[in-house]
Design a protein around this motif. Structure first.
Motif, PDB file in Angstrom:
ATOM      1  N   GLY A 163       0.822  -1.197   0.000  1.00 30.20           N
ATOM      2  CA  GLY A 163       0.000   0.000   0.000  1.00 30.20           C
ATOM      3  C   GLY A 163       0.858   1.248   0.000  1.00 30.20           C
ATOM      4  O   GLY A 163       2.073   1.182  -0.215  1.00 30.20           O
ATOM      5  N   TYR A 164       0.184   2.387   0.245  1.00 30.88           N
ATOM      6  CA  TYR A 164       0.869   3.685   0.233  1.00 30.88           C
ATOM      7  C   TYR A 164       0.936   4.227   1.656  1.00 30.88           C
ATOM      8  O   TYR A 164      -0.032   4.129   2.422  1.00 30.88           O
ATOM      9  CB  TYR A 164       0.131   4.655  -0.694  1.00 30.88           C
ATOM     10  N   VAL A 165       2.062   4.822   1.999  1.00 29.92           N
ATOM     11  CA  VAL A 165       2.296   5.287   3.372  1.00 29.92           C
ATOM     12  C   VAL A 165       1.600   6.633   3.612  1.00 29.92           C
ATOM     13  O   VAL A 165       1.673   7.533   2.781  1.00 29.92           O
ATOM     14  CB  VAL A 165       3.815   5.436   3.611  1.00 29.92           C
ATOM     15  N   LYS A 166       0.892   6.728   4.755  1.00 28.41           N
ATOM     16  CA  LYS A 166       0.223   7.997   5.129  1.00 28.41           C
ATOM     17  C   LYS A 166       0.496   8.272   6.600  1.00 28.41           C
ATOM     18  O   LYS A 166       0.613   7.338   7.403  1.00 28.41           O
ATOM     19  CB  LYS A 166      -1.301   7.855   4.952  1.00 28.41           C
ATOM     20  N   ASP A 167       0.541   9.488   6.962  1.00 26.10           N
ATOM     21  CA  ASP A 167       0.579   9.924   8.370  1.00 26.10           C
ATOM     22  C   ASP A 167       1.661   9.218   9.174  1.00 26.10           C
ATOM     23  O   ASP A 167       1.373   8.523  10.161  1.00 26.10           O
ATOM     24  CB  ASP A 167      -0.785   9.667   9.061  1.00 26.10           C
ATOM     25  N   VAL A 168       2.879   9.399   8.793  1.00 28.72           N
ATOM     26  CA  VAL A 168       3.954   8.791   9.575  1.00 28.72           C
ATOM     27  C   VAL A 168       4.045   9.529  10.918  1.00 28.72           C
ATOM     28  O   VAL A 168       4.069  10.752  10.969  1.00 28.72           O
ATOM     29  CB  VAL A 168       5.302   8.901   8.825  1.00 28.72           C
ATOM     30  N   HIS A 169       4.031   8.748  11.985  1.00 34.38           N
ATOM     31  CA  HIS A 169       3.941   9.357  13.304  1.00 34.38           C
ATOM     32  C   HIS A 169       5.004   8.746  14.202  1.00 34.38           C
ATOM     33  O   HIS A 169       5.145   7.534  14.268  1.00 34.38           O
ATOM     34  CB  HIS A 169       2.531   9.081  13.859  1.00 34.38           C
ATOM     35  N   LEU A 170       5.750   9.620  14.910  1.00 30.63           N
ATOM     36  CA  LEU A 170       6.813   9.117  15.786  1.00 30.63           C
ATOM     37  C   LEU A 170       6.434   9.359  17.240  1.00 30.63           C
ATOM     38  O   LEU A 170       6.204  10.495  17.653  1.00 30.63           O
ATOM     39  CB  LEU A 170       8.125   9.856  15.451  1.00 30.63           C
ATOM     40  N   ILE A 177       7.301   3.963  15.891  1.00 34.35           N
ATOM     41  CA  ILE A 177       6.980   4.742  14.692  1.00 34.35           C
ATOM     42  C   ILE A 177       5.762   4.073  14.077  1.00 34.35           C
ATOM     43  O   ILE A 177       5.765   2.854  13.853  1.00 34.35           O
ATOM     44  CB  ILE A 177       8.139   4.728  13.684  1.00 34.35           C
ATOM     45  N   ALA A 178       4.730   4.856  13.856  1.00 37.79           N
ATOM     46  CA  ALA A 178       3.492   4.266  13.306  1.00 37.79           C
ATOM     47  C   ALA A 178       3.128   4.994  12.020  1.00 37.79           C
ATOM     48  O   ALA A 178       3.458   6.171  11.841  1.00 37.79           O
ATOM     49  CB  ALA A 178       2.365   4.386  14.317  1.00 37.79           C
ATOM     50  N   PHE A 179       2.504   4.330  11.141  1.00 37.52           N
ATOM     51  CA  PHE A 179       1.974   4.974   9.927  1.00 37.52           C
ATOM     52  C   PHE A 179       0.785   4.166   9.418  1.00 37.52           C
ATOM     53  O   PHE A 179       0.613   3.006   9.789  1.00 37.52           O
ATOM     54  CB  PHE A 179       3.057   5.107   8.839  1.00 37.52           C
ATOM     55  N   ARG A 180      -0.020   4.832   8.639  1.00 37.57           N
ATOM     56  CA  ARG A 180      -1.131   4.127   8.003  1.00 37.57           C
ATOM     57  C   ARG A 180      -0.668   3.608   6.646  1.00 37.57           C
ATOM     58  O   ARG A 180       0.102   4.275   5.964  1.00 37.57           O
ATOM     59  CB  ARG A 180      -2.303   5.097   7.757  1.00 37.57           C
ATOM     60  N   LEU A 181      -1.228   2.522   6.289  1.00 37.02           N
ATOM     61  CA  LEU A 181      -0.967   1.984   4.945  1.00 37.02           C
ATOM     62  C   LEU A 181      -2.321   1.908   4.248  1.00 37.02           C
ATOM     63  O   LEU A 181      -3.244   1.242   4.753  1.00 37.02           O
ATOM     64  CB  LEU A 181      -0.341   0.591   5.055  1.00 37.02           C
ATOM     65  N   VAL A 182      -2.460   2.674   3.153  1.00 41.68           N
ATOM     66  CA  VAL A 182      -3.747   2.679   2.448  1.00 41.68           C
ATOM     67  C   VAL A 182      -3.570   2.028   1.074  1.00 41.68           C
ATOM     68  O   VAL A 182      -2.467   2.030   0.516  1.00 41.68           O
ATOM     69  CB  VAL A 182      -4.303   4.128   2.267  1.00 41.68           C
ATOM     70  N   SER A 183      -4.674   1.513   0.566  1.00 41.88           N
ATOM     71  CA  SER A 183      -4.540   0.743  -0.680  1.00 41.88           C
ATOM     72  C   SER A 183      -4.386   1.641  -1.908  1.00 41.88           C
ATOM     73  O   SER A 183      -3.782   1.233  -2.899  1.00 41.88           O
ATOM     74  CB  SER A 183      -5.727  -0.202  -0.854  1.00 41.88           C
ATOM     75  N   GLN A 184      -4.941   2.871  -1.870  1.00 39.00           N
ATOM     76  CA  GLN A 184      -4.808   3.801  -2.998  1.00 39.00           C
ATOM     77  C   GLN A 184      -4.101   5.069  -2.518  1.00 39.00           C
ATOM     78  O   GLN A 184      -4.295   5.485  -1.360  1.00 39.00           O
ATOM     79  CB  GLN A 184      -6.186   4.176  -3.562  1.00 39.00           C
ATOM     80  N   PRO A 185      -3.325   5.722  -3.366  1.00 43.27           N
ATOM     81  CA  PRO A 185      -2.539   6.876  -2.913  1.00 43.27           C
ATOM     82  C   PRO A 185      -3.383   7.989  -2.297  1.00 43.27           C
ATOM     83  O   PRO A 185      -2.986   8.609  -1.322  1.00 43.27           O
ATOM     84  CB  PRO A 185      -1.851   7.366  -4.188  1.00 43.27           C
ATOM     85  N   ASN A 186      -4.592   8.238  -2.849  1.00 43.50           N
ATOM     86  CA  ASN A 186      -5.378   9.384  -2.366  1.00 43.50           C
ATOM     87  C   ASN A 186      -6.547   8.974  -1.475  1.00 43.50           C
ATOM     88  O   ASN A 186      -7.350   9.815  -1.101  1.00 43.50           O
ATOM     89  CB  ASN A 186      -5.908  10.193  -3.557  1.00 43.50           C
ATOM     90  N   ALA A 187      -6.657   7.697  -1.181  1.00 38.63           N
ATOM     91  CA  ALA A 187      -7.796   7.242  -0.365  1.00 38.63           C
ATOM     92  C   ALA A 187      -7.370   7.164   1.098  1.00 38.63           C
ATOM     93  O   ALA A 187      -6.185   7.021   1.405  1.00 38.63           O
ATOM     94  CB  ALA A 187      -8.263   5.881  -0.847  1.00 38.63           C
ATOM     95  N   MET A 188      -8.318   7.275   2.000  1.00 36.17           N
ATOM     96  CA  MET A 188      -8.008   7.126   3.425  1.00 36.17           C
ATOM     97  C   MET A 188      -8.403   5.742   3.923  1.00 36.17           C
ATOM     98  O   MET A 188      -7.937   5.306   4.974  1.00 36.17           O
ATOM     99  CB  MET A 188      -8.749   8.197   4.234  1.00 36.17           C
ATOM    100  N   LYS A 189      -9.307   5.097   3.220  1.00 33.96           N
ATOM    101  CA  LYS A 189      -9.752   3.757   3.586  1.00 33.96           C
ATOM    102  C   LYS A 189      -9.758   2.862   2.353  1.00 33.96           C
ATOM    103  O   LYS A 189      -9.936   3.378   1.254  1.00 33.96           O
ATOM    104  CB  LYS A 189     -11.180   3.839   4.159  1.00 33.96           C
ATOM    105  N   PRO A 190      -9.664   1.591   2.533  1.00 36.78           N
ATOM    106  CA  PRO A 190      -9.324   0.857   3.749  1.00 36.78           C
ATOM    107  C   PRO A 190      -7.851   1.085   4.129  1.00 36.78           C
ATOM    108  O   PRO A 190      -7.047   1.423   3.274  1.00 36.78           O
ATOM    109  CB  PRO A 190      -9.558  -0.596   3.358  1.00 36.78           C
ATOM    110  N   PHE A 191      -7.547   0.904   5.379  1.00 38.24           N
ATOM    111  CA  PHE A 191      -6.170   1.121   5.824  1.00 38.24           C
ATOM    112  C   PHE A 191      -5.801   0.074   6.875  1.00 38.24           C
ATOM    113  O   PHE A 191      -6.649  -0.632   7.418  1.00 38.24           O
ATOM    114  CB  PHE A 191      -6.014   2.528   6.414  1.00 38.24           C
TER     115      PHE A 191
END
Lengths: 241, 200
Positions: A163-170, A177-191
């Motif tokens: 998936g695509y990395v979003k919201d990298v958080h330390l 270190i946490a981040f969201r992984l989303v299936s599409q570059p511009n989508a927020m869900k599913p993650f």
């Protein structure tokens, strides 16, 4: 007139030479009865054979004794050279590099290359950061590939998901270190939330980068959570965008 | 070289596998003088194969030496998996192919300039001898006009007396291919030599 059984044409000479099996012989004979073209060819082959039997043997300009006298020093030198270095490299090559051995070696090399290409294809095609993380690909090879939306159906803990990395958080205090992984570059869900724990020396991926994450999947049911996680993340591979 | 000519004569009549085996084992055991016997037994046969393949006497003579040097080098590892003659013919054939690939500038055969030895002979030939020589010359030229692939099967079959299987072994092809090439070669020879057929 051309023959309607051209396959028999090449049996005409063996027929003349008497080297065909009895059924083949009869079959050629039966065919000749009805085929003018093959009868003509047979006549030409018979004529050609009579002429070929008279091909003159040419005498060499030198006698074999004289010719051998010229060759003998080279043969003797070769033999002496051979006795001096009986296990030299050229000697071993000459002895062991038979066509059969070369073929077998070539086959072994091709099979090894095929295995290498098969198992390292993903690494070669873009998972460049994998080795830099110090994790061997063979270790991660058994991880089950699954898409982000299907993680909820997963029953095997060790997964690989892309998936695509979003919201990298330390989180410095917890060393996470946490981040969201989303299936599409511009989508927020599913993650799925991915967490890199302190002991893991992984390169943190850039926001928006396309990656494959290897790790342990689980459901986080804490208050305000209610999502699936890859925790801990055990490996991250960069993929082409 | 004692007994070499008789070995050759015997060989021309019927190749003897026992003789071959004894000779090869002796050479492998370091008795180099046996190589002279082997050389003598195959000298004329290989020379003709080479000459009909490349068509030049001087080059054939040179090539012959390098072929026999290779034979000598390879004899150590000869394991009787094929007959010795087939093996030697195969080496000769490969050498001829390599020679043709190197594409040296074509040489004018000396005989074209000075005439063949027979033609230079001062003694007068009888009419029959003259006719026979002329006929051989015509057949020789007709064979040399065949493409190399057809020429080599004709020479191996009718000059060296090899069977279809032995030729297939030398050329690394099937017996069917040998039969097919031979048929084509003979048909071509018959067409070229048609005017001669009455005298043959």
């Amino acid at each position: 007139m051309s023959c309607w059984r051209p396959g028999l044409r090449k049996k005409l000479l063996p027929y003349l030479d008497g080297v065909l099996t009895p059924p083949e012989h009869s079959s050629v004979e039966a065919h000749l009865l009805g085929c003018v073209s093959c009868r003509e060819a047979l006549w030409r082959i018979r004529m050609g054979r009579r002429m070929a039997q008279q091909i003159p043997r040419v005498s060499p300009p030198e006698t074999s004794e004289a010719a051998f006298r010229a060759l003998a020093p080279r043969v003797t030198a070769k033999a002496e050279d051979r006795s001096r270095r009986s296990w030299s490299w050229p000697d071993c090559l000459e002895r062991f590099a038979t066509p059969r051995v070369v073929l077998i070696l070539a086959a072994v090399i091709i099979v090894q290359l095929a295995f290498f290409a098969l198992f390292s294809r993903k690494v070669l095609l873009g998972e460049r950061s994998l080795s830099s993380n110090g994790i061997s690909y063979s270790y991660l090879h058994g991880f089950r590939s699954i898409s982000i939306q299907d993680i909820r159906l997963d029953i095997q803990p060790h997964i690989a998901t892309e998936g695509y990395v979003k919201d990298v958080h330390l989180n410095r205090s917890e060393g996470v270190i946490a981040f969201r992984l989303v299936s599409q570059p511009n989508a927020m869900k599913p993650f799925v939330v991915c967490e890199i724990l302190r002991p893991m020396q992984l390169t943190v991926p850039e926001d928006g980068s396309h990656v494959r994450v290897y790790g342990v999947s689980r459901y986080d049911a804490q208050r305000n959570h209610d999502w699936y996680e890859v925790n801990p993340v055990l490996g991250i591979a960069q993929l082409p965008r | 070289m004692v007994g070499a000519s008789s070995a050759y004569r015997k060989f021309r009549e019927k190749p003897d596998p026992d003789w071959e085996r004894r000779t090869v084992l002796a050479i492998q055991g370091g008795e180099l003088e046996w190589f002279a016997t082997l050389y003598d037994a195959y000298y004329h046969r290989v020379y003709n194969q080479v000459l009909y393949s490349i068509g030049d006497e001087l080059q054939a003579q040179d090539l012959l030496q390098s072929i026999f040097l290779k034979v000598f080098r390879g004899l150590r590892y000869f394991r009787f998996e094929s007959s010795l003659s087939t093996w030697i013919y195969r080496i000769a054939r490969n050498e001829c192919q390599d020679f043709s690939r190197r594409k040296r500038p074509p040489l004018v055969p000396l005989e074209l300039i000075r005439g063949r030895n027979e033609e230079m002979d001062s003694r007068a030939l009888s009419e029959d001898q003259h006719a026979a020589q002329e006929r051989f010359g015509i057949i020789h030229r007709a064979v040399m006009q065949l493409p190399v692939k057809l020429r080599e099967v004709v020479v191996l079959r009718y000059l060296e007396d090899l069977s279809y299987e032995e030729i297939a072994n030398v050329l690394a092809c099937s017996s069917g291919t040998v039969a097919s090439r031979l048929s084509r070669a003979l048909e071509a020879l018959a067409k070229r030599l048609c005017p001669l057929r009455e005298s043959l």
